[in-house]
Enzyme design. Structure first.
Site, mmCIF file in Angstrom:
data_model
loop_
_atom_site.group_PDB
_atom_site.id
_atom_site.type_symbol
_atom_site.label_atom_id
_atom_site.label_comp_id
_atom_site.label_asym_id
_atom_site.label_seq_id
_atom_site.Cartn_x
_atom_site.Cartn_y
_atom_site.Cartn_z
ATOM 1 C CG HIS A 72 -20.126 21.236 -8.586
ATOM 2 N ND1 HIS A 72 -19.208 21.902 -7.582
ATOM 3 C CD2 HIS A 72 -19.570 20.048 -8.510
ATOM 4 C CE1 HIS A 72 -18.531 20.946 -7.086
ATOM 5 N NE2 HIS A 72 -18.900 19.750 -7.469
ATOM 6 C CG HIS A 118 -18.152 22.180 -0.370
ATOM 7 N ND1 HIS A 118 -18.846 21.607 0.899
ATOM 8 C CD2 HIS A 118 -18.284 21.599 -1.201
ATOM 9 C CE1 HIS A 118 -19.378 20.586 0.307
ATOM 10 N NE2 HIS A 118 -19.170 20.687 -0.974
#
Length: 767
Positions: A72, A118
């Site tokens: 990420h 997300h």
């Protein structure tokens, strides 16, 4: 935890300008300590950390590297490929690498844009996962100095016939609306796709657009030794700890495993975010901030290390000064918590009182948590002047993260998949019924969102692209009587196309988004991307990612669009398989003069129905083949990017000059769905001919637009198309109460409207 260096091993870990020759630490033939594995670091990476520090890291330091070297935060599997994207243009003020991309739109005004995923948090806890996705993307925008003015969301779920998919879908939509509506930023569009490949792993991609005076632009970097790091916003809790490494490390489907991941999902507070927006923009307007960074993935570790590294300085951080919402938090929890609605500002000591006063006026908690230092070291102290709990080079947490050139190879069944031409499928018994089955109105989703906040929304959700007046508090005022400018924005992605050919499929996605912007009169300025792929440890996934990036790079170069930012989401897999490659692109365009609302998706009684572009007779990758026949396969129709560039410029000019009374690009569902959507949105039918067979009706060949023009304009449109080298044909007339495609379809407008309107809400009803 101590490592004993025993013998050298060949573990190549690449980083810009650095090659680590690491040594393994062996105990009984195995790496001695597995704590790093629990934190998400591989054995090779743990050894690289030791090499950087020249000693064994303690638990806090190991946790900091684990979150910063996660996929990420570090993009370690994709960074080497992302460098191939074009990122520069004269109007680009800020490209990739900062919190958001920023482009100059003239008259002292700049636009910031960012898209983020997300996905994994939303798969675990859909409401909070989606809500905090909105909160995070808002902070990316106002961190740059821009006021957020619009949100768009690109969503994918499994079939709504499954209870879990309905739960995920309703939770995500509620989370987006609950946060966006409360914080006061309109959600102006997006897309919703239902496909079984996303059943356990939904995709929740959120784009945010902001505007600002160019003079207010600020970057996320620290400078000035002795300056102070001020943390302001919400308190720090245990929510989201390890989220960037825990949530993105595996697929979904195991209920017990998902329950264990719930504490890693952040919890949002939109009212705190609203106060934070106003406090932040006031601080920037007053010139009280040297640099600023939001706290998202990896929390305080990311914010402090990135601001220090970008500024070429060090920082001392005081764990005791971080306001906490839970007692007994350990330093590693404080440094890696992803609690939402927090910002880190670098301010001079002389400005501190004013900064605290502004925060106090907006009822935002603020405290000094660090000091900018010489030397480039990031040190974590238990309190000012206290014991050093961690001491690492700030740049090593970001710039020295490993960069992997993972093996890449096409899927074993790719040739077989492409050979499975849907032309072999038997033709429909009733094309009209198949057409009705493909219609779905996302209005149920959009009704959950307030899209008129700020009263800037000219083209609401559901059209080819959203249109927003270019105005907001704090912007320079245009001279009285000056032309009004507007922004056009569209998000597009198509996993069906990319599963067959990730390179061309991605280029087709870029082309579609650019054409959508042109259909409302916009000139494309910039592109952002959200690259949603499966497990990068699978060679076929890395091949898909690499091919997709090359397709995006080629399309952007030909169409003249810089990529100003993006996001990569990997490890998207469920039910034992990787998702289809799903790159989502957002394109922002500028409408130089907005004198009237764009024509929109619709027909006008008595109007002439025109087709710009040429239909290729293939059903490969089509919605009809998958949704009606359950067929995946075939070879995509060709994409001529030069022709597409000419088409988009032609369309933009026709809209700008008022030669279209209705317009729609041809994409999902082909010309059949494009015409049907124009009919149901306007309540006007049509009678067209010369389409041919069902392959022509449902083909998704690119670079086509359906135009509805008044009779006197048809000849002019034809001349313009011929001059641009764009195929042109008049295919019928608008009017009446039926949808007629001669020889193929004859259904009532009311039938089509009912099918279109009821598709999504009908699927949500209990069985």
């Amino acid at each position: 935890m101590n490592f004993q260096v025993m013998e050298p091993l060949a573990f190549p870990i690449m980083s810009p300008g650095i090659h680590f020759e690491v040594r393994a630490c062996r105990y009984g033939g195995a790496v001695k300590d597995a704590v790093h594995r629990a934190l998400g670091l591989t054995d090779d990476e743990a050894l690289a950390v030791e090499r950087i520090l020249g000693r064994a890291p303690n638990h806090l330091e190991l946790a900091m590297y684990a979150v910063m070297w996660s996929e990420h935060c570090s993009y370690k599997s994709s960074r080497t490929h992302l460098r191939r994207l074009p990122t520069e243009a004269p109007h680009v003020l800020v490209g990739p690498g900062e919190n958001a991309g920023v482009v100059d739109v003239g008259d002292g005004v700049a636009v910031a844009v960012r898209i983020e995923s997300h996905n994994h948090p939303s798969a675990v806890e859909p409401y909070q996962g989606a809500a905090t996705g909105v909160g995070g993307i808002l902070r990316d925008i106002f961190t740059m100095g821009a006021r957020p003015v619009a949100l768009m969301d690109s969503l994918r779920f499994g079939s709504l016939h499954e209870a879990r998919s309905r739960w995920l879908f309703e939770g995500v939509v509620s989370g987006i609306s609950g946060y966006g509506n409360s914080v006061g930023v309109p959600t102006v569009g997006g897309e919703v796709v239902f496909d079984d490949v996303y059943a356990e792993n939904p995709l929740v991609n959120v784009l945010c657009l902001g505007v600002m005076p160019t003079s207010r632009l600020v970057l996320g970097r620290a400078s000035g030794v002795g300056n102070l790091a001020v943390l302001f916003g919400s308190t720090t809790g245990r929510d989201g700890i390890g989220g960037v490494s825990v949530l993105a490390s595996a697929g979904f489907g195991d209920a017990e495993a998902e329950q264990a991941k719930r504490p890693s999902v952040q919890v949002g507070d939109p009212f705190e975010e609203k106060r934070l927006i106003e406090a932040c923009l006031e601080l920037l307007d007053a010139g009280l901030v040297v640099g600023i960074q939001d706290l998202g993935g990896a929390g305080l570790t990311c914010a402090t290390s990135e601001t220090a590294a970008r500024g070429g300085v060090g920082m001392d951080v005081y764990a005791s000064e971080v306001a906490r919402r839970q007692p007994g938090m350990e330093p590693f929890e404080v440094m890696t918590s992803e609690s939402q609605e927090r910002m880190l500002a670098i301010v001079t000591p002389e400005s501190l009182d004013q900064v605290l006063a502004v925060c106090g006026r907006w009822e935002v908690r603020a405290s000094v948590v660090g000091t900018v230092t010489h030397g480039g070291r990031l040190r974590i102290l238990d309190h000012p002047g206290g014991d050093v709990l961690a001491d690492v080079p700030a740049s090593s947490l970001h710039d020295a993260a490993p960069v992997y050139d993972r093996p890449a190879s096409p899927p074993d069944d790719l040739a077989e998949l492409r050979a499975a031409d849907p032309a072999r499928l038997p033709p429909p018994a009733d094309c009209g019924q198949d057409l009705l089955a493909l219609l779905a109105d996302p209005a149920w989703v959009y009704r959950q969102y307030d899209h008129q906040l700020f009263l800037n929304t000219v083209e609401p959700p559901g059209g080819d692209a959203a249109v927003l007046r270019l105005k907001a508090p704090g912007l320079p005022k245009a001279p009285l009587g000056a032309p009004s400018k507007a922004l056009a924005v569209s998000t597009d992605g198509n996993g069906r196309w990319c599963a067959l050919d990730p390179r061309q499929g991605t280029a087709m996605n870029v082309a579609e988004s650019v054409l959508n912007v042109a259909c409302v009169g916009g000139r494309p300025l910039a592109l952002v991307n959200c690259l949603n792929f499966g497990n990068p440890e699978h060679p076929e996934v890395m091949w898909q990612l690499s091919e997709s990036i090359d397709g995006m790079a080629e399309a952007c170069r030909v169409l003249g669009i810089p990529v100003v930012g993006g996001n990569v989401s990997l490890y998207n897999e469920s039910r034992g398989r990787d998702i289809d490659p799903t790159p989502v692109v957002g394109v922002v365009g500028l409408i130089e003069r907005l004198d009237a609302r764009p024509p929109g998706v619709g027909l006008a009684e008595g109007g002439r129905v025109l087709l710009l572009g040429q239909t290729v007779l293939t059903l490969a990758g089509s919605l009809w083949a998958l949704q009606v026949r359950g067929h995946r396969g075939g070879t995509l129709p060709p994409l001529d990017l030069g022709l597409h560039a000419r088409l988009t410029e032609l369309v933009r000019g026709l809209v700008e000059e008022g030669l279209a009374v209705g317009i729609h690009d041809v994409s999902d569902g082909g010309i059949g769905v494009a015409l049907a959507e124009m009919a149901v949105r306007s309540g006007v039918g049509f009678d067209v001919g010369g389409i041919g067979d069902h392959a022509a009706l449902f083909s998704e060949s690119p670079s086509r637009v359906v135009l509805c023009s008044e009779g006197h304009a048809v000849e002019q449109v034809g001349r313009r198309a011929q001059a641009a080298g764009v195929p042109f044909s008049e295919i019928g007339v608008a009017g009446g109460h039926r949808l007629v495609v001669q020889g193929l379809v004859d259904v009532g407008v009311d039938q089509a409207e009912a099918a279109w309107r009821d598709a999504i809400p009908g699927a949500l009803l209990p069985a």
